[in-house]
Write a protein that holds these residues in place. Structure first.
Motif, PDB file in Angstrom:
ATOM      1  N   TYR A  10     -11.720  84.506  28.401  1.00 17.79           N
ATOM      2  CA  TYR A  10     -11.920  84.676  29.837  1.00 17.79           C
ATOM      3  C   TYR A  10     -11.574  86.109  30.202  1.00 17.79           C
ATOM      4  O   TYR A  10     -10.494  86.608  29.855  1.00 17.79           O
ATOM      5  N   LYS A  11     -12.498  86.805  30.879  1.00 19.13           N
ATOM      6  CA  LYS A  11     -12.235  88.186  31.263  1.00 19.13           C
ATOM      7  C   LYS A  11     -13.094  88.563  32.459  1.00 19.13           C
ATOM      8  O   LYS A  11     -14.094  87.897  32.777  1.00 19.13           O
ATOM      9  N   LEU A  12     -12.695  89.644  33.119  1.00 24.21           N
ATOM     10  CA  LEU A  12     -13.450  90.186  34.244  1.00 24.21           C
ATOM     11  C   LEU A  12     -14.429  91.223  33.709  1.00 24.21           C
ATOM     12  O   LEU A  12     -14.091  92.017  32.833  1.00 24.21           O
ATOM     13  N   LEU A  13     -15.650  91.200  34.235  1.00 24.10           N
ATOM     14  CA  LEU A  13     -16.695  92.070  33.711  1.00 24.10           C
ATOM     15  C   LEU A  13     -16.949  93.314  34.558  1.00 24.10           C
ATOM     16  O   LEU A  13     -17.592  94.249  34.086  1.00 24.10           O
ATOM     17  N   THR A  14     -16.475  93.321  35.790  1.00 27.72           N
ATOM     18  CA  THR A  14     -16.764  94.450  36.676  1.00 27.72           C
ATOM     19  C   THR A  14     -15.475  95.025  37.246  1.00 27.72           C
ATOM     20  O   THR A  14     -14.468  94.330  37.384  1.00 27.72           O
ATOM     21  N   ALA A  15     -15.532  96.294  37.564  1.00 30.50           N
ATOM     22  CA  ALA A  15     -14.354  96.983  38.099  1.00 30.50           C
ATOM     23  C   ALA A  15     -13.911  96.397  39.434  1.00 30.50           C
ATOM     24  O   ALA A  15     -12.721  96.402  39.756  1.00 30.50           O
ATOM     25  N   ASP A  16     -14.870  95.907  40.216  1.00 27.19           N
ATOM     26  CA  ASP A  16     -14.509  95.352  41.518  1.00 27.19           C
ATOM     27  C   ASP A  16     -14.097  93.880  41.427  1.00 27.19           C
ATOM     28  O   ASP A  16     -13.904  93.212  42.444  1.00 27.19           O
ATOM     29  N   GLY A  40      -5.231  72.613  30.335  1.00 27.33           N
ATOM     30  CA  GLY A  40      -6.683  72.726  30.424  1.00 27.33           C
ATOM     31  C   GLY A  40      -7.149  74.036  31.023  1.00 27.33           C
ATOM     32  O   GLY A  40      -6.651  75.105  30.699  1.00 27.33           O
ATOM     33  N   TYR A  41      -8.106  73.926  31.927  1.00 28.32           N
ATOM     34  CA  TYR A  41      -8.766  75.109  32.479  1.00 28.32           C
ATOM     35  C   TYR A  41      -8.275  75.441  33.889  1.00 28.32           C
ATOM     36  O   TYR A  41      -8.852  76.294  34.554  1.00 28.32           O
ATOM     37  N   HIS A  42      -7.210  74.789  34.333  1.00 29.45           N
ATOM     38  CA  HIS A  42      -6.747  75.005  35.698  1.00 29.45           C
ATOM     39  C   HIS A  42      -6.354  76.456  35.943  1.00 29.45           C
ATOM     40  O   HIS A  42      -6.619  77.017  37.014  1.00 29.45           O
ATOM     41  N   GLY A  43      -5.694  77.085  34.951  1.00 29.25           N
ATOM     42  CA  GLY A  43      -5.272  78.467  35.128  1.00 29.25           C
ATOM     43  C   GLY A  43      -6.440  79.413  35.317  1.00 29.25           C
ATOM     44  O   GLY A  43      -6.384  80.336  36.139  1.00 29.25           O
ATOM     45  N   ILE A  44      -7.530  79.171  34.586  1.00 36.95           N
ATOM     46  CA  ILE A  44      -8.713  80.020  34.692  1.00 36.95           C
ATOM     47  C   ILE A  44      -9.323  79.917  36.077  1.00 36.95           C
ATOM     48  O   ILE A  44      -9.601  80.922  36.741  1.00 36.95           O
ATOM     49  N   PHE A  45      -9.540  78.690  36.545  1.00 36.71           N
ATOM     50  CA  PHE A  45     -10.217  78.516  37.831  1.00 36.71           C
ATOM     51  C   PHE A  45      -9.293  78.832  39.009  1.00 36.71           C
ATOM     52  O   PHE A  45      -9.765  79.195  40.089  1.00 36.71           O
ATOM     53  N   ALA A  46      -7.974  78.723  38.791  1.00 37.41           N
ATOM     54  CA  ALA A  46      -7.045  79.181  39.830  1.00 37.41           C
ATOM     55  C   ALA A  46      -7.143  80.700  39.971  1.00 37.41           C
ATOM     56  O   ALA A  46      -7.091  81.240  41.082  1.00 37.41           O
ATOM     57  N   ASP A  47      -7.329  81.395  38.836  1.00 32.27           N
ATOM     58  CA  ASP A  47      -7.480  82.844  38.875  1.00 32.27           C
ATOM     59  C   ASP A  47      -8.792  83.230  39.562  1.00 32.27           C
ATOM     60  O   ASP A  47      -8.838  84.186  40.348  1.00 32.27           O
ATOM     61  N   ILE A  48      -9.861  82.472  39.270  1.00 23.88           N
ATOM     62  CA  ILE A  48     -11.156  82.733  39.913  1.00 23.88           C
ATOM     63  C   ILE A  48     -11.049  82.568  41.424  1.00 23.88           C
ATOM     64  O   ILE A  48     -11.557  83.382  42.201  1.00 23.88           O
ATOM     65  N   GLN A  49     -10.361  81.509  41.847  1.00 23.29           N
ATOM     66  CA  GLN A  49     -10.215  81.257  43.274  1.00 23.29           C
ATOM     67  C   GLN A  49      -9.332  82.316  43.928  1.00 23.29           C
ATOM     68  O   GLN A  49      -9.630  82.802  45.033  1.00 23.29           O
ATOM     69  N   LYS A  50      -8.275  82.708  43.241  1.00 21.42           N
ATOM     70  CA  LYS A  50      -7.358  83.711  43.789  1.00 21.42           C
ATOM     71  C   LYS A  50      -8.071  85.049  43.992  1.00 21.42           C
ATOM     72  O   LYS A  50      -7.868  85.724  45.004  1.00 21.42           O
ATOM     73  N   ARG A  51      -8.911  85.410  43.064  1.00 20.34           N
ATOM     74  CA  ARG A  51      -9.625  86.676  43.136  1.00 20.34           C
ATOM     75  C   ARG A  51     -10.891  86.603  43.991  1.00 20.34           C
ATOM     76  O   ARG A  51     -11.536  87.614  44.242  1.00 20.34           O
ATOM     77  N   LYS A  52     -11.270  85.382  44.402  1.00 21.34           N
ATOM     78  CA  LYS A  52     -12.469  85.151  45.207  1.00 21.34           C
ATOM     79  C   LYS A  52     -13.709  85.742  44.520  1.00 21.34           C
ATOM     80  O   LYS A  52     -14.511  86.461  45.129  1.00 21.34           O
ATOM     81  N   LEU A  53     -13.811  85.421  43.236  1.00 21.96           N
ATOM     82  CA  LEU A  53     -14.928  85.948  42.451  1.00 21.96           C
ATOM     83  C   LEU A  53     -16.250  85.357  42.936  1.00 21.96           C
ATOM     84  O   LEU A  53     -16.330  84.192  43.316  1.00 21.96           O
ATOM     85  N   LYS A  54     -17.300  86.157  42.899  1.00 21.02           N
ATOM     86  CA  LYS A  54     -18.606  85.732  43.391  1.00 21.02           C
ATOM     87  C   LYS A  54     -19.465  85.116  42.292  1.00 21.02           C
ATOM     88  O   LYS A  54     -20.325  84.274  42.562  1.00 21.02           O
TER      89      LYS A  54
END
Length: 326
Positions: A242-248, A267-281
């Motif tokens: 799991y990683k971020l692909l863009t600088a923004d 499980g995957y809760h940590g990943i999707f909590a991070d996605i929600q926290k960062r408000k990824l599009k």
């Protein structure tokens, strides 16, 4: 033939207590008579439930393998030792969807925390491995020696030639029919290290003989602890990237190599909590090379991707009514 997935869930003769279940399986000895009862249970379950058990092995040969296994049980064994012996017999059936699973639901919090740190469990986990035509290579170096390059060939481990190790470990991995390339594929997905750990459970130092453009060299690996976090500080399930692909930070990438994650109940809760926290599009999910696994883990991922109740799958009528034709 209507194909079905066969899975044996082995409780491995354990009585749960306040002690760590993992230690119990690895240390507690069980008497031969009790172990043989478990072997009979596995054999009888297969004969009763598998619709085409003798497609790639005759009944006579399979009975002989189970009889031979029971004959080898002359001394008390641990649950893990019995697990390994059964894996070898199951592999000869030729059903890639047939396996034996340890009952992870009995693992304590301490067990789970330990399993998330594979390099602490056994020195074999300090490399990721690649099997190519009965040769063994390092695909990733997780050891403290950063000079060992990706692509270095492993000639032997504790004086056992790599080709012999590969052949030995393949007898503890299931595959469809006479297919051997799938076993190699699974070894490259992590089973080389796992099966090695089961066959050689002692956490003693491992002596590797390596070959690279620098020539041959001998190294020794000892077990050590290393945090299993990615650059986003998210604790990951096994075989997941799991990683971020863009600088923004608007696009994330999630690589799922399998839908079997054993005892990692976070499980995957940590990943999707991070996605929600960062408000990824945008989230890119990479399933290339995914080996499949347990429906529960696949449905867990699915649950994070929907916002209204939805069927994950529906069984065909002939399966739901328990009418299986062969």
């Amino acid at each position: 033939m209507n194909y079905f997935i066969s899975v044996i869930c082995l409780l491995l003769l354990s009585t749960y207590s306040k002690a760590q279940y993992l230690d119990e399986m690895s240390v507690k000895l069980h008497q031969p008579a009790d172990l043989k009862k478990d072997v009979y249970l596995v054999q009888n379950t297969l004969e009763k439930e598998n619709p085409n058990l003798y497609l790639y092995i005759s009944k006579k040969d399979l009975d002989h393998k189970f009889d031979s296994l029971r004959m080898t049980i002359k001394q008390p064994l641990t649950s893990i030792s019995l697990y390994v012996k059964l894996l070898s017999v199951i592999s000869y059936i030729g059903d890639g969807h047939l396996t034996i699973n340890i009952d992870y639901s009995k693992f304590t919090a301490s067990d789970i925390a330990f399993l998330k740190k594979p390099t602490l469990q056994h020195p074999i986990y300090q490399f990721n491995y690649r099997v190519i035509a009965h040769r063994l290579f390092i695909s990733e170096n997780l050891s403290v020696d950063s000079t060992i390059a990706k692509g270095t060939e492993i000639l032997s481990i504790n004086d056992v030639p790599a080709a012999k190790l590969i052949d030995s470990l393949s007898h503890y991995i299931t595959s469809d029919g006479y297919n051997t390339t799938y076993k190699e594929f699974l070894m490259n997905g992590g089973l080389f290290a796992e099966r090695y750990r089961f066959l050689y459970p002692k956490r003693e130092p491992l002596n590797f003989k390596l070959s690279s453009n620098k020539g041959t060299q001998q190294i020794t690996l000892n077990a050590f602890q290393k945090p299993g976090y990615d650059s986003s500080s998210v604790a990951l399930p096994p075989h997941t990237a799991y990683k971020l692909l863009t600088a923004d930070s608007s696009i994330a990438y999630l690589k799922l190599q399998t839908f079997f994650n054993g005892a990692n109940y976070e499980g995957y809760h940590g990943i999707f909590a991070d996605i929600q926290k960062r408000k990824l599009k945008t989230l890119i999910i990479d399933l290339r090379g995914n080996t499949g696994g347990e429906i529960g883990w696949a449905s867990s991922i699915y649950s994070f991707l929907i916002d209204t109740p939805t069927y994950f799958y529906k069984l065909p009528a002939e399966i739901s009514s328990a009418k299986v034709t062969v």
